[in-house]
Design a protein around this motif. Structure first.
Motif, PDB file in Angstrom:
ATOM      1  N   PRO A  24      40.486  39.067  25.087  1.00 54.45           N
ATOM      2  CA  PRO A  24      40.104  39.152  26.508  1.00 54.45           C
ATOM      3  C   PRO A  24      40.693  38.046  27.372  1.00 54.45           C
ATOM      4  O   PRO A  24      41.123  38.294  28.505  1.00 54.45           O
ATOM      5  N   LEU A  25      40.722  36.799  26.849  1.00 53.86           N
ATOM      6  CA  LEU A  25      41.202  35.690  27.673  1.00 53.86           C
ATOM      7  C   LEU A  25      42.658  35.897  28.067  1.00 53.86           C
ATOM      8  O   LEU A  25      43.033  35.655  29.224  1.00 53.86           O
ATOM      9  N   SER A  26      43.497  36.362  27.140  1.00 55.46           N
ATOM     10  CA  SER A  26      44.902  36.601  27.467  1.00 55.46           C
ATOM     11  C   SER A  26      45.052  37.661  28.540  1.00 55.46           C
ATOM     12  O   SER A  26      45.893  37.549  29.442  1.00 55.46           O
ATOM     13  N   GLU A  27      44.234  38.701  28.462  1.00 55.53           N
ATOM     14  CA  GLU A  27      44.316  39.771  29.450  1.00 55.53           C
ATOM     15  C   GLU A  27      43.808  39.304  30.809  1.00 55.53           C
ATOM     16  O   GLU A  27      44.387  39.636  31.852  1.00 55.53           O
ATOM     17  N   PHE A  28      42.725  38.515  30.810  1.00 56.65           N
ATOM     18  CA  PHE A  28      42.247  37.950  32.076  1.00 56.65           C
ATOM     19  C   PHE A  28      43.308  37.029  32.682  1.00 56.65           C
ATOM     20  O   PHE A  28      43.520  37.034  33.902  1.00 56.65           O
ATOM     21  N   ARG A  29      43.952  36.232  31.853  1.00 53.56           N
ATOM     22  CA  ARG A  29      44.983  35.327  32.361  1.00 53.56           C
ATOM     23  C   ARG A  29      46.173  36.103  32.924  1.00 53.56           C
ATOM     24  O   ARG A  29      46.752  35.718  33.947  1.00 53.56           O
ATOM     25  N   ILE A  87      39.528  35.251  46.432  1.00 51.27           N
ATOM     26  CA  ILE A  87      38.150  35.561  46.087  1.00 51.27           C
ATOM     27  C   ILE A  87      37.961  35.242  44.614  1.00 51.27           C
ATOM     28  O   ILE A  87      38.401  35.985  43.734  1.00 51.27           O
ATOM     29  N   SER A  88      37.346  34.119  44.349  1.00 52.99           N
ATOM     30  CA  SER A  88      37.130  33.646  42.987  1.00 52.99           C
ATOM     31  C   SER A  88      35.757  34.122  42.509  1.00 52.99           C
ATOM     32  O   SER A  88      35.367  35.265  42.774  1.00 52.99           O
ATOM     33  N   SER A  89      35.014  33.283  41.833  1.00 57.89           N
ATOM     34  CA  SER A  89      33.710  33.682  41.294  1.00 57.89           C
ATOM     35  C   SER A  89      32.849  32.448  41.066  1.00 57.89           C
ATOM     36  O   SER A  89      33.351  31.375  40.699  1.00 57.89           O
ATOM     37  N   ILE A  90      31.544  32.613  41.225  1.00 58.44           N
ATOM     38  CA  ILE A  90      30.621  31.522  40.932  1.00 58.44           C
ATOM     39  C   ILE A  90      30.641  31.184  39.452  1.00 58.44           C
ATOM     40  O   ILE A  90      30.203  30.095  39.048  1.00 58.44           O
ATOM     41  N   LYS A  91      31.191  32.076  38.638  1.00 58.56           N
ATOM     42  CA  LYS A  91      31.296  31.800  37.211  1.00 58.56           C
ATOM     43  C   LYS A  91      32.197  30.592  36.924  1.00 58.56           C
ATOM     44  O   LYS A  91      32.161  30.040  35.828  1.00 58.56           O
ATOM     45  N   VAL A  92      33.002  30.199  37.913  1.00 65.12           N
ATOM     46  CA  VAL A  92      33.770  28.959  37.770  1.00 65.12           C
ATOM     47  C   VAL A  92      32.814  27.772  37.635  1.00 65.12           C
ATOM     48  O   VAL A  92      33.058  26.842  36.860  1.00 65.12           O
ATOM     49  N   ASN A  93      31.722  27.803  38.376  1.00 62.20           N
ATOM     50  CA  ASN A  93      30.723  26.731  38.293  1.00 62.20           C
ATOM     51  C   ASN A  93      29.945  26.778  37.000  1.00 62.20           C
ATOM     52  O   ASN A  93      29.593  25.741  36.427  1.00 62.20           O
ATOM     53  N   GLU A 140      41.472  28.662  36.371  1.00 61.28           N
ATOM     54  CA  GLU A 140      42.897  28.377  36.205  1.00 61.28           C
ATOM     55  C   GLU A 140      43.696  28.873  37.400  1.00 61.28           C
ATOM     56  O   GLU A 140      44.645  28.209  37.847  1.00 61.28           O
ATOM     57  N   ALA A 141      43.312  30.018  37.942  1.00 63.80           N
ATOM     58  CA  ALA A 141      43.984  30.524  39.144  1.00 63.80           C
ATOM     59  C   ALA A 141      43.739  29.592  40.325  1.00 63.80           C
ATOM     60  O   ALA A 141      44.665  29.295  41.099  1.00 63.80           O
TER      61      ALA A 141
END
Length: 316
Positions: A84-89, A114-120, A148-149
């Motif tokens: 999943p991480l590779s595909e998200f990246r 438009i990012s996400s609160i999941k960064v926090n 990362e984005a």
């Protein structure tokens, strides 16, 4: 002012594209990677894949002053891909930065991500809210890819004349919402009794109309340049309060059984549903004071009205 909106067939991108298209001071061009029925009635839609090497030949940046990047590989509870991480990246990092580099090279003045609160992170403690300057602590591949984005975009802003604005929303709801929120609406419509009548958590949400209003404020506000903002309705709800609000909006009684949260958490652990329990029982609050103070922004739509619009126009 010409604005390019990616993900114009999604919940946020679609609402933003329609809002900008109806405003006299903007000309919005919606970008969709693939054709969907959501785009049939929408004006000025371009179909192109920003992940493709040929994307630079599409010419979508003509006269565009700002890009709002809503398109993303979104968080899913059960991911079928092996890595999943590779595909998200691939989509959320490489795709975003490819789009942003081409925008900068084309003279675009501002790029809104438009990012996400999941960064926090995934949860807050009682009396504590996430803030835009908190140390990031993503816990899943989606949140990691968004962080990362963000970092890549801020580096690009340092290297070019293009300004970057990052907005981190929590759960977004509105007409056409999908996923867990749609499931809750369906359960409330059917009147199923739910053991969620005694949940005292607090969670921040953001109605799509409020998020769109914040994005539009950020398109050309001078103080938004190279800033990170958290989005929210400004009214935090417990899960019990949210379900009661949905029931009221639907016009049906809320059949909620007051089962202690501790007992529900234990049952979820036994069934291997800790992530689901966290979303229903845990707290996640965001502090939107930076947007208020720096941009003079206030969420224009109350939670009550936002829920009413959501269920009124929902196909669920």
């Amino acid at each position: 002012m010409h604005v390019l909106v990616t993900g114009a067939n999604g919940l946020v991108g679609g609402a933003l594209h329609r809002s900008l298209s109806s405003a006299s001071r903007f000309h919005s061009v919606g970008l969709c990677r693939t054709f969907t029925s959501d785009c049939i009635a929408a004006p000025d839609i371009v179909y192109a894949d920003f992940l493709s090497p040929d994307f630079k030949n599409v010419g979508v940046f003509s006269r565009v002053s700002a890009v709002v990047h809503c398109a993303a590989r979104v968080h899913v509870m059960s991911d079928a891909v092996s890595d999943p991480l590779s595909e998200f990246r691939r989509v959320n990092v490489e795709g975003t930065l490819n789009l942003a580099r081409q925008a900068a090279a084309s003279g675009v003045k501002r790029f809104i991500f438009i990012s996400s609160i999941k960064v926090n992170g995934e949860a807050t403690y009682a009396g504590r809210s996430f803030g835009p300057s908190d140390t990031p602590a993503p816990e899943d591949p989606y949140g990691i890819s968004k962080l990362e984005a963000e970092r890549g975009l801020m580096q690009l802003a340092d290297e070019t004349s293009m300004e970057v604005v990052i907005i981190r929303p929590p759960l977004v709801y509105g007409p056409g919402v999908k996923g867990n929120f749609a499931s809750l609406i369906k359960l409330m419509r059917k009147g199923f009794p739910l053991p969620l009548g005694a949940i005292n958590n607090k969670r921040s949400l953001v109605g799509v109309d409020n998020l769109v209003d914040l994005v539009i404020r950020c398109i050309d506000h001078p103080a938004a340049a190279n800033q990170v903002f958290l989005a929210g309705d400004g009214e935090d709800l417990s899960t019990t309060e949210l379900l009661c609000g949905l029931a009221e909006a639907i016009g049906s009684p809320a059949r909620l059984i007051p089962v202690p949260a501790g007992l529900l958490s234990l049952g979820a652990a036994v069934l291997g549903k800790r992530a689901v329990a966290q979303r229903l029982l845990g707290s996640l609050q965001v502090d939107i004071s930076k947007a208020r103070d720096l941009l003079g922004w206030e969420p224009p739509v109350s939670v009550k009205e936002g829920l009413r619009r959501c269920v009124r126009d929902s196909s669920v």
